[in-house]
Design a protein around this motif. Structure first.
Motif, mmCIF file in Angstrom:
data_model
loop_
_atom_site.group_PDB
_atom_site.id
_atom_site.type_symbol
_atom_site.label_atom_id
_atom_site.label_comp_id
_atom_site.label_asym_id
_atom_site.label_seq_id
_atom_site.Cartn_x
_atom_site.Cartn_y
_atom_site.Cartn_z
ATOM 1 N N LYS A 56 27.944 48.352 27.079
ATOM 2 C CA LYS A 56 28.163 47.417 25.984
ATOM 3 C C LYS A 56 28.780 46.148 26.579
ATOM 4 N N PRO A 57 28.207 44.967 26.287
ATOM 5 C CA PRO A 57 28.732 43.724 26.878
ATOM 6 C C PRO A 57 29.965 43.222 26.144
ATOM 7 N N LYS A 58 30.909 42.679 26.905
ATOM 8 C CA LYS A 58 32.117 42.110 26.308
ATOM 9 C C LYS A 58 32.438 40.795 27.012
ATOM 10 N N ILE A 59 32.567 39.758 26.225
ATOM 11 C CA ILE A 59 32.871 38.439 26.765
ATOM 12 C C ILE A 59 34.310 38.421 27.255
ATOM 13 N N SER A 60 34.509 37.911 28.460
ATOM 14 C CA SER A 60 35.850 37.870 29.038
ATOM 15 C C SER A 60 36.185 36.462 29.503
ATOM 16 N N ASP A 61 37.353 36.338 30.145
ATOM 17 C CA ASP A 61 37.823 35.085 30.743
ATOM 18 C C ASP A 61 37.814 33.939 29.742
ATOM 19 N N ASN A 64 44.899 38.006 18.977
ATOM 20 C CA ASN A 64 44.435 38.166 17.605
ATOM 21 C C ASN A 64 42.922 38.333 17.508
ATOM 22 N N LEU A 65 42.221 38.171 18.613
ATOM 23 C CA LEU A 65 40.770 38.330 18.597
ATOM 24 C C LEU A 65 40.411 39.811 18.525
ATOM 25 N N ARG A 66 39.546 40.166 17.589
ATOM 26 C CA ARG A 66 39.146 41.564 17.418
ATOM 27 C C ARG A 66 37.627 41.626 17.213
ATOM 28 N N HIS A 67 36.918 42.032 18.232
ATOM 29 C CA HIS A 67 35.464 42.188 18.101
ATOM 30 C C HIS A 67 34.977 43.116 19.197
ATOM 31 N N ASP A 68 33.983 43.927 18.883
ATOM 32 C CA ASP A 68 33.458 44.902 19.846
ATOM 33 C C ASP A 68 32.908 44.253 21.102
ATOM 34 N N ASN A 69 32.519 42.995 21.004
ATOM 35 C CA ASN A 69 31.903 42.327 22.150
ATOM 36 C C ASN A 69 32.804 41.285 22.800
ATOM 37 N N LEU A 70 34.109 41.426 22.605
ATOM 38 C CA LEU A 70 35.109 40.624 23.298
ATOM 39 C C LEU A 70 36.062 41.559 24.017
ATOM 40 N N VAL A 71 36.382 41.248 25.273
ATOM 41 C CA VAL A 71 37.340 42.058 26.013
ATOM 42 C C VAL A 71 38.702 41.942 25.346
ATOM 43 N N ARG A 72 39.331 43.070 25.128
ATOM 44 C CA ARG A 72 40.623 43.094 24.444
ATOM 45 C C ARG A 72 41.770 42.809 25.413
ATOM 46 N N LEU A 73 42.643 41.898 25.006
ATOM 47 C CA LEU A 73 43.866 41.631 25.757
ATOM 48 C C LEU A 73 44.990 42.406 25.092
ATOM 49 N N PHE A 74 45.568 43.368 25.813
ATOM 50 C CA PHE A 74 46.584 44.224 25.226
ATOM 51 C C PHE A 74 47.978 43.628 25.280
ATOM 52 N N GLY A 92 24.485 41.888 22.105
ATOM 53 C CA GLY A 92 25.938 42.013 22.068
ATOM 54 C C GLY A 92 26.645 40.706 22.402
ATOM 55 N N ILE A 93 26.167 40.015 23.421
ATOM 56 C CA ILE A 93 26.759 38.724 23.783
ATOM 57 C C ILE A 93 26.621 37.745 22.619
#
Length: 340
Positions: free
Chosen positions: A132-137, A44-54, A99-100
């Motif tokens: 573009k940075p994306k927070i993961s894990d 449910n997380l939706r943001h340009d700077n978060l890695v998307r889980l499909f 971005g972070i």
């Protein structure tokens, strides 16, 4: 609860979309149920700077996670891998910092489900094709609600362990509590690594038996008015004013006192030029909920630990900045003895 990653591969879907696939180690039926619940929240997380889980696939003895693919790997790879030819210029580094900050502001400020990552470090910041940075894990660890009775202020903790080298000073003492200030501290360390081009904890160039702690060096440099001297020497062009803003912001974020650290909303406002650092320093605390302990209570807690018969000297030393080197040595030793 945590899960070991067996491997991660790049895959192409029938529609030619490139994704990253992680295979997790075998887990129990109970673990699978907890993992499913956690994944559904993360989707449910939706943001340009978060890695998307499909998507997620769980079968007997198999568990696969399908993520957004990041072409430029991690920020740690870009900054510290000597074999990579990527050179991050100042504008790119600044945009990564911003971005972070925006990603963390989103996690901390969601109206219904506030989140604390607890694993902010360079290795968990991934970079797409445009850097573009994306927070993961997000940990894949069991989350818990700070207040089950207040749905509007529900706080979920996405990591059960802080990351070595990015651990807030108060974390070992009150690690079971939740505060977004943990993330702010880790973010401050990442800021320093981006601007200085060095790991927070690294072997000393003068004595291989000792360690250099970037956070400590920056605090000393600020006291002596020599912050700019820590800038990554590989940067040929940069904006001095912005460099100083980021460095001073990082100093604030890595304060030993959680109450002194800014909120991520304040950080974003400074990086966007909407407010000055001095303005956010003079602002009242945005949320008493997150300020678990102040500098005074940190010292009081340290005294209690020291006075306990079973308490070790190492446990007491954790809350003082003078002990950072000892803690860092333990960190490096534990990192060497375990693999992700």
């Amino acid at each position: 609860m945590s899960f070991n990653i067996c491997y991660m591969v790049q895959a192409e879907l029938p529609d030619h979309h490139i994704v990253a696939v992680k295979k997790l180690s075998t887990i129990s039926d109970e673990g699978i149920d907890k993992l499913k619940n956690e994944i559904y929240n993360l989707q449910n997380l939706r943001h340009d700077n978060l890695v998307r889980l499909f998507d997620i696939h769980v079968g007997k003895g198999l568990c696969f996670l399908v993520y957004e693919y990041m072409q430029n790997k991690s920020l740690a790879d870009a900054l510290f891998d000597p074999e990579r030819k990527i050179k991050l210029d100042w504008d790119t580094r600044f945009n990564i910092c911003l971005g972070i900050a925006k990603g963390l502001e989103y996690l901390h400020g969601r109206p219904r489900l506030k989140m604390v990552h607890r694993g902010i470090k360079a290795a968990n910041i991934l970079l797409d094709g445009t850097f573009k940075p994306k927070i993961s894990d997000f940990g894949l660890a069991s989350a818990y609600a700070e207040s089950d009775n207040d749905a509007t202020q529900l706080l979920r903790v996405m990591k059960t362990e802080a990351s070595n080298g990015y651990m807030a000073p108060e974390y070992p003492v009150i690690g079971k509590e939740s505060s977004y200030k943990y993330d702010v501290y880790g973010f401050g360390v990442v800021l320093l690594e981006i601007v200085c081009g060095r790991r927070n904890v690294s072997p000393s160039s003068k004595n291989s038996q000792e360690l250099e702690i970037l956070v400590d060096e920056v605090w000393v440099a600020e006291t002596n008015g020599k912050l700019l001297g820590l800038l990554d020497k590989s940067l040929s062009t940069y904006e001095t004013k912005r460099v100083m803003i980021v460095l001073k912001l990082a100093v604030r974020c890595t304060s030993i006192s959680p109450g002194v650290r800014p909120t991520m909303s304040q950080v974003v406002s400074v990086l966007n030029g909407e407010k000055t650092l001095q303005e956010i320093i003079s602002e009242p605390a945005a949320s008493k909920e997150a300020d678990i302990i102040t500098q005074d209570s940190t010292q009081d807690l340290a005294k209690e630990i020291i006075s306990e018969p079973a308490a070790s000297k190492e446990a007491a030393d954790i809350v003082t900045r003078d002990s950072t080197e000892d803690l860092a040595k333990e960190t490096v030793d534990s990192s060497a003895s375990s693999s992700r």
